[in-house]
Scaffold this active site. Sequence first.
Site, PDB file in Angstrom:
ATOM      1  N   CYS A 137       0.831  -1.207   0.000  1.00  0.00           N
ATOM      2  CA  CYS A 137       0.000   0.000   0.000  1.00  0.00           C
ATOM      3  C   CYS A 137       0.863   1.253   0.000  1.00  0.00           C
ATOM      4  O   CYS A 137       0.475   2.293  -0.534  1.00  0.00           O
ATOM      5  CB  CYS A 137      -0.946   0.003   1.192  1.00  0.00           C
ATOM      6  SG  CYS A 137      -0.135  -0.201   2.798  1.00  0.00           S
TER       7      CYS A 137
ATOM      8  N   HIS B 274      -1.571   0.952   7.623  1.00  0.00           N
ATOM      9  CA  HIS B 274      -2.049   0.891   6.237  1.00  0.00           C
ATOM     10  C   HIS B 274      -2.038   2.299   5.652  1.00  0.00           C
ATOM     11  O   HIS B 274      -2.366   3.269   6.340  1.00  0.00           O
ATOM     12  CB  HIS B 274      -3.459   0.309   6.197  1.00  0.00           C
ATOM     13  CG  HIS B 274      -4.035   0.205   4.817  1.00  0.00           C
ATOM     14  ND1 HIS B 274      -3.432  -0.529   3.810  1.00  0.00           N
ATOM     15  CD2 HIS B 274      -5.147   0.759   4.261  1.00  0.00           C
ATOM     16  CE1 HIS B 274      -4.152  -0.430   2.702  1.00  0.00           C
ATOM     17  NE2 HIS B 274      -5.198   0.346   2.951  1.00  0.00           N
TER      18      HIS B 274
END
Length: 432
Positions: free
Chosen positions: A86, A380
């Site tokens: 990510c 994340h």
Amino acid sequence: MCKDYVYDKDIEQIAKETKEKILKLLTSTSTDISYQQFMSSGVGEKQSTSESKEEEPKLVKPKKKRRKKSVYTVGLRGLINLGNTCFMNCIVQALTHIPLLKDFFLSDKHKCIMTSPSLCLVCEMSSLFHAMYSGSRTPHIPYKLLHLIWIHAEHLAGYRQQDAHEFLIAILDVLHRHSKDDSVEQEASNPNCCNCIIDQIFTGGLQSDVTCQTCHSVSTTIDPCWDISLDLPGSCATFSSQSPERADSTVSRDDRIPGIPSLTDCLQWFTRPEHLGSSAKIKCSSCQSYQESTKQLTMKKLPIVACFHLKRFEHVGKQRRKINTFISFPLELDMTPFLASTKESRMKEGQPSSTDCVPNENKYSLFAVINHHGTLESGHYTSFIRQQKDQWFSCDDAIITKATIEDLLYSEGYLLFYHKQVCRRKKMNTNQ
């Protein structure tokens, strides 16, 4: 043995066949409408998947309306997460929305002279830009980009969680090295001067002025920089407790949330005069002896794209922690107060401030924000991307949804990308 990374061709073939099967299913009339919405990046009006089958043909049929709205999503394409990637996906989304980079790669201006073009990151970025702007709505799989990053930036190799800021600097460095031969109009007198596309867009000049406290002589150095890393309130270098007298002077007209630390506050702290103390004496060229001094950073040259790194990850000794302090940031930013020329004009009595002379040349507009969610151990990355003037989208790997200004401004920013506004020189009235 050679430290290279090799793909399993059988698995790649299976993946290709599976993708073709999915695409065939998507084009059939029996496609689940919820999956169609997912592939259309969330721009079309969302319909409930629980609606009756009798109504389903009506929901699938009006494709023309969706095509009308797709004009706002050209260049917006989801990216598959290849395993803790990510950090890479959010940076790719930001880079692919820089107009000059887009023009460079889509017009095929890169001339590769590498013996093995398959190892050229600029060539791969060119392919990536073409894929992102192809109009396809299926998420792109950036495995070649990841492969080349592993080869050229070995510290990022593997499937561990990585830092998005570290990835940004690494990819800019490799692109810079691989695109040096694309440079034009290099200064003949300076063979070390690079005018590659990366330097044209990202390189700014950071000026450091060290002033001797005894004779007040100033030693100036100017270093190139691709980004500016800013301390936050709550860190070991916090400014909220060390300089409370600045609280009233740091209020900015651009701040969207009154009473909360802002990007402007962080920049004012970054460009403050800092007393280095008796433990960090420097040898003054005028005094010819070691003296106490002050140091001040300002911007000598502003880049086209200004990237601000909010230092949320702090490492003190063996302790590592994330700083969750909320920092407000403006949609438009004026960098004039942080220029070396502004500082110099203030020091000269009777001289007009540069803010009165060039009110628009130093202004920037926000176009991308990278956010980090979670902790140091388990986090994340997602991004907000501006599409046209007031269209904002949230990019979470393969999923892209429409976002509001409130979603953007209330997010916990980590990397902020600003693009220099087009200069609009005002006609000066000679009578004034």
